[in-house]
Design a protein around this motif. Structure first.
Motif, PDB file in Angstrom:
ATOM      1  N   LYS A  33       0.857  -1.180   0.000  1.00 39.91           N
ATOM      2  CA  LYS A  33       0.000   0.000   0.000  1.00 39.91           C
ATOM      3  C   LYS A  33       0.895   1.232   0.000  1.00 39.91           C
ATOM      4  CE  LYS A  33      -0.363  -0.514   4.964  1.00 39.91           C
ATOM      5  NZ  LYS A  33      -1.183  -0.799   6.097  1.00 39.91           N
ATOM      6  N   PRO A  34       0.350   2.390  -0.316  1.00 42.57           N
ATOM      7  CA  PRO A  34       1.172   3.615  -0.313  1.00 42.57           C
ATOM      8  C   PRO A  34       1.745   3.877   1.079  1.00 42.57           C
ATOM      9  CG  PRO A  34      -0.997   4.022  -1.279  1.00 42.57           C
ATOM     10  CD  PRO A  34      -1.021   2.638  -0.709  1.00 42.57           C
ATOM     11  N   LEU A  35       2.938   4.449   1.101  1.00 46.29           N
ATOM     12  CA  LEU A  35       3.581   4.766   2.368  1.00 46.29           C
ATOM     13  C   LEU A  35       2.857   5.913   3.064  1.00 46.29           C
ATOM     14  CD1 LEU A  35       7.381   4.607   1.488  1.00 46.29           C
ATOM     15  CD2 LEU A  35       6.041   2.959   2.796  1.00 46.29           C
ATOM     16  N   ASP A  36       2.788   5.803   4.368  1.00 44.35           N
ATOM     17  CA  ASP A  36       2.238   6.866   5.198  1.00 44.35           C
ATOM     18  C   ASP A  36       3.137   8.099   5.034  1.00 44.35           C
ATOM     19  OD1 ASP A  36       1.914   8.553   7.548  1.00 44.35           O
ATOM     20  OD2 ASP A  36       0.824   6.890   8.475  1.00 44.35           O
ATOM     21  N   PRO A  37       2.565   9.279   4.806  1.00 45.76           N
ATOM     22  CA  PRO A  37       3.382  10.487   4.657  1.00 45.76           C
ATOM     23  C   PRO A  37       4.265  10.753   5.881  1.00 45.76           C
ATOM     24  CG  PRO A  37       1.073  10.978   4.178  1.00 45.76           C
ATOM     25  CD  PRO A  37       1.151   9.550   4.622  1.00 45.76           C
ATOM     26  N   ASN A  38       3.789  10.381   7.067  1.00 45.86           N
ATOM     27  CA  ASN A  38       4.611  10.549   8.268  1.00 45.86           C
ATOM     28  C   ASN A  38       5.843   9.645   8.214  1.00 45.86           C
ATOM     29  OD1 ASN A  38       3.116  12.539   9.587  1.00 45.86           O
ATOM     30  ND2 ASN A  38       1.762  11.044  10.532  1.00 45.86           N
ATOM     31  N   TYR A  39       5.682   8.458   7.658  1.00 46.89           N
ATOM     32  CA  TYR A  39       6.810   7.531   7.521  1.00 46.89           C
ATOM     33  C   TYR A  39       7.839   8.115   6.550  1.00 46.89           C
ATOM     34  CZ  TYR A  39       9.505   3.349   6.487  1.00 46.89           C
ATOM     35  OH  TYR A  39      10.543   2.460   6.319  1.00 46.89           O
ATOM     36  N   ARG A  41       8.286  11.233   5.700  1.00 48.65           N
ATOM     37  CA  ARG A  41       8.910  12.418   6.316  1.00 48.65           C
ATOM     38  C   ARG A  41       9.923  11.998   7.390  1.00 48.65           C
ATOM     39  NH1 ARG A  41       6.203  16.655  10.011  1.00 48.65           N
ATOM     40  NH2 ARG A  41       7.863  18.186  10.190  1.00 48.65           N
ATOM     41  N   ALA A  42       9.561  10.997   8.196  1.00 55.96           N
ATOM     42  CA  ALA A  42      10.464  10.516   9.244  1.00 55.96           C
ATOM     43  C   ALA A  42      11.742   9.939   8.643  1.00 55.96           C
ATOM     44  CB  ALA A  42       9.763   9.471  10.108  1.00 55.96           C
ATOM     45  N   LYS A  43      11.624   9.195   7.548  1.00 56.79           N
ATOM     46  CA  LYS A  43      12.819   8.644   6.899  1.00 56.79           C
ATOM     47  C   LYS A  43      13.747   9.764   6.445  1.00 56.79           C
ATOM     48  CE  LYS A  43      13.344   5.162   4.296  1.00 56.79           C
ATOM     49  NZ  LYS A  43      13.365   4.087   3.339  1.00 56.79           N
ATOM     50  N   GLN A  44      13.181  10.819   5.901  1.00 54.41           N
ATOM     51  CA  GLN A  44      14.001  11.951   5.471  1.00 54.41           C
ATOM     52  C   GLN A  44      14.687  12.604   6.666  1.00 54.41           C
ATOM     53  OE1 GLN A  44      14.824  12.976   2.239  1.00 54.41           O
ATOM     54  NE2 GLN A  44      16.341  14.016   3.495  1.00 54.41           N
ATOM     55  N   MET A  45      13.956  12.741   7.750  1.00 52.36           N
ATOM     56  CA  MET A  45      14.538  13.336   8.954  1.00 52.36           C
ATOM     57  C   MET A  45      15.688  12.468   9.480  1.00 52.36           C
ATOM     58  SD  MET A  45      11.174  14.790  10.897  1.00 52.36           S
ATOM     59  CE  MET A  45      12.046  15.914  11.984  1.00 52.36           C
ATOM     60  N   ILE A  46      15.516  11.163   9.434  1.00 54.44           N
ATOM     61  CA  ILE A  46      16.575  10.251   9.868  1.00 54.44           C
ATOM     62  C   ILE A  46      17.789  10.410   8.958  1.00 54.44           C
ATOM     63  CG2 ILE A  46      17.222   7.805  10.022  1.00 54.44           C
ATOM     64  CD1 ILE A  46      14.271   7.348  11.000  1.00 54.44           C
ATOM     65  N   ASP A  47      17.557  10.494   7.665  1.00 55.90           N
ATOM     66  CA  ASP A  47      18.659  10.711   6.719  1.00 55.90           C
ATOM     67  C   ASP A  47      19.407  12.007   7.026  1.00 55.90           C
ATOM     68  OD1 ASP A  47      18.072   8.349   5.388  1.00 55.90           O
ATOM     69  OD2 ASP A  47      16.984   9.347   3.751  1.00 55.90           O
ATOM     70  N   ASP A  48      18.685  12.986   7.557  1.00 60.41           N
ATOM     71  CA  ASP A  48      19.277  14.281   7.903  1.00 60.41           C
ATOM     72  C   ASP A  48      19.818  14.316   9.337  1.00 60.41           C
ATOM     73  OD1 ASP A  48      18.594  15.161   5.358  1.00 60.41           O
ATOM     74  OD2 ASP A  48      16.741  16.130   6.022  1.00 60.41           O
ATOM     75  N   GLY A  49      19.744  13.184  10.046  1.00 64.21           N
ATOM     76  CA  GLY A  49      20.254  13.119  11.409  1.00 64.21           C
ATOM     77  C   GLY A  49      19.327  13.701  12.459  1.00 64.21           C
ATOM     78  N   GLN A  50      18.071  13.921  12.110  1.00 69.57           N
ATOM     79  CA  GLN A  50      17.101  14.510  13.034  1.00 69.57           C
ATOM     80  C   GLN A  50      16.280  13.397  13.706  1.00 69.57           C
ATOM     81  OE1 GLN A  50      14.807  17.374  10.821  1.00 69.57           O
ATOM     82  NE2 GLN A  50      16.631  18.380  10.019  1.00 69.57           N
ATOM     83  N   GLY A  53      13.261  14.271  16.088  1.00 62.26           N
ATOM     84  CA  GLY A  53      12.091  14.747  15.351  1.00 62.26           C
ATOM     85  C   GLY A  53      11.370  13.632  14.617  1.00 62.26           C
ATOM     86  N   ALA A  54      12.101  12.588  14.231  1.00 63.85           N
ATOM     87  CA  ALA A  54      11.486  11.476  13.500  1.00 63.85           C
ATOM     88  C   ALA A  54      10.641  10.596  14.412  1.00 63.85           C
ATOM     89  CB  ALA A  54      12.566  10.646  12.824  1.00 63.85           C
ATOM     90  N   ILE A  55      11.017  10.510  15.678  1.00 63.88           N
ATOM     91  CA  ILE A  55      10.349   9.580  16.600  1.00 63.88           C
ATOM     92  C   ILE A  55       8.848   9.833  16.725  1.00 63.88           C
ATOM     93  CG2 ILE A  55      10.214   8.874  19.033  1.00 63.88           C
ATOM     94  CD1 ILE A  55      13.332   8.939  19.005  1.00 63.88           C
ATOM     95  N   PRO A  56       8.372  11.071  16.962  1.00 61.36           N
ATOM     96  CA  PRO A  56       6.921  11.256  17.070  1.00 61.36           C
ATOM     97  C   PRO A  56       6.172  10.890  15.787  1.00 61.36           C
ATOM     98  CG  PRO A  56       8.090  13.257  17.764  1.00 61.36           C
ATOM     99  CD  PRO A  56       9.099  12.303  17.238  1.00 61.36           C
ATOM    100  N   LEU A  57       6.785  11.147  14.651  1.00 60.96           N
ATOM    101  CA  LEU A  57       6.140  10.785  13.381  1.00 60.96           C
ATOM    102  C   LEU A  57       6.010   9.276  13.257  1.00 60.96           C
ATOM    103  CD1 LEU A  57       7.986  13.277  11.007  1.00 60.96           C
ATOM    104  CD2 LEU A  57       5.636  13.458  11.867  1.00 60.96           C
ATOM    105  N   LEU A  58       7.084   8.566  13.611  1.00 61.14           N
ATOM    106  CA  LEU A  58       7.048   7.104  13.537  1.00 61.14           C
ATOM    107  C   LEU A  58       6.087   6.523  14.569  1.00 61.14           C
ATOM    108  CD1 LEU A  58      10.846   6.577  12.982  1.00 61.14           C
ATOM    109  CD2 LEU A  58       9.032   6.051  11.327  1.00 61.14           C
TER     110      LEU A  58
END
Length: 156
Positions: A33-39, A41-50, A53-58
């Motif tokens: 199924k399509p990825l959750d937009p929060n997922y 966004r969280a992956k991008q934040m993780i890639d950026d070392g944030q 900030g990723a934890i609440p989204l996940l």
């Protein structure tokens, strides 16, 4: 079509399909199924070392999809980066309960075990990856290298 071609074609097709899907899967499962937009966004934040900030989204992702092994894996990873090892451990265990051969969760859990000084459990994760990675995979190689570095450091 000559005899050799008839014999080798089914093998080549099987090999291509097996390795293509294995190499394309990476640390995440292939979603149906399509990825959750929060997922996303969280992956991008993780890639950026944030990580914080990723934890609440996940957490929102797993609250709405309790079967999302990838999100549990990234929760574990983010918490491990923040040195929240007990929390990371519980999230990796949740991911592996849902998908025991999840390559990312097995690699990261093995790395966490090394951080905790448990070489035997890290090597267990490496064994799981050896079985999960048909022709090898990045996660297996990364954990194998981490174990080798751990052993070298312990020997010095």
């Amino acid at each position: 079509m000559n005899r050799f071609t008839r014999l080798i074609t089914p093998f080549a097709l099987t090999f291509a399909l097996a390795t293509g899907s294995a190499l394309a899967a990476g640390s995440d499962s292939t979603p149906d199924k399509p990825l959750d937009p929060n997922y996303t966004r969280a992956k991008q934040m993780i890639d950026d070392g944030q990580y914080a900030g990723a934890i609440p989204l996940l957490e929102q992702v797993v609250a709405s999809d309790k079967e999302n092994a990838d999100a549990f894996n990234l929760l574990g990873y983010s918490n491990r980066q923040l040195k929240n090892n007990d929390v990371a451990l519980s999230h990796y265990e949740a991911a592996l309960k849902l998908k025991p051969k999840h390559r990312g969760a097995n690699e990261y859990l093995g790395e966490l075990y090394l951080t905790l000084g448990d070489l035997a459990k890290a090597e267990e994760r490496l064994d799981v990856l050896d079985g999960a990675c048909f022709f090898g995979c990045e996660e297996y190689t990364e954990l194998k290298n981490a174990i080798a570095a751990y052993k070298a450091k312990a020997g010095s």
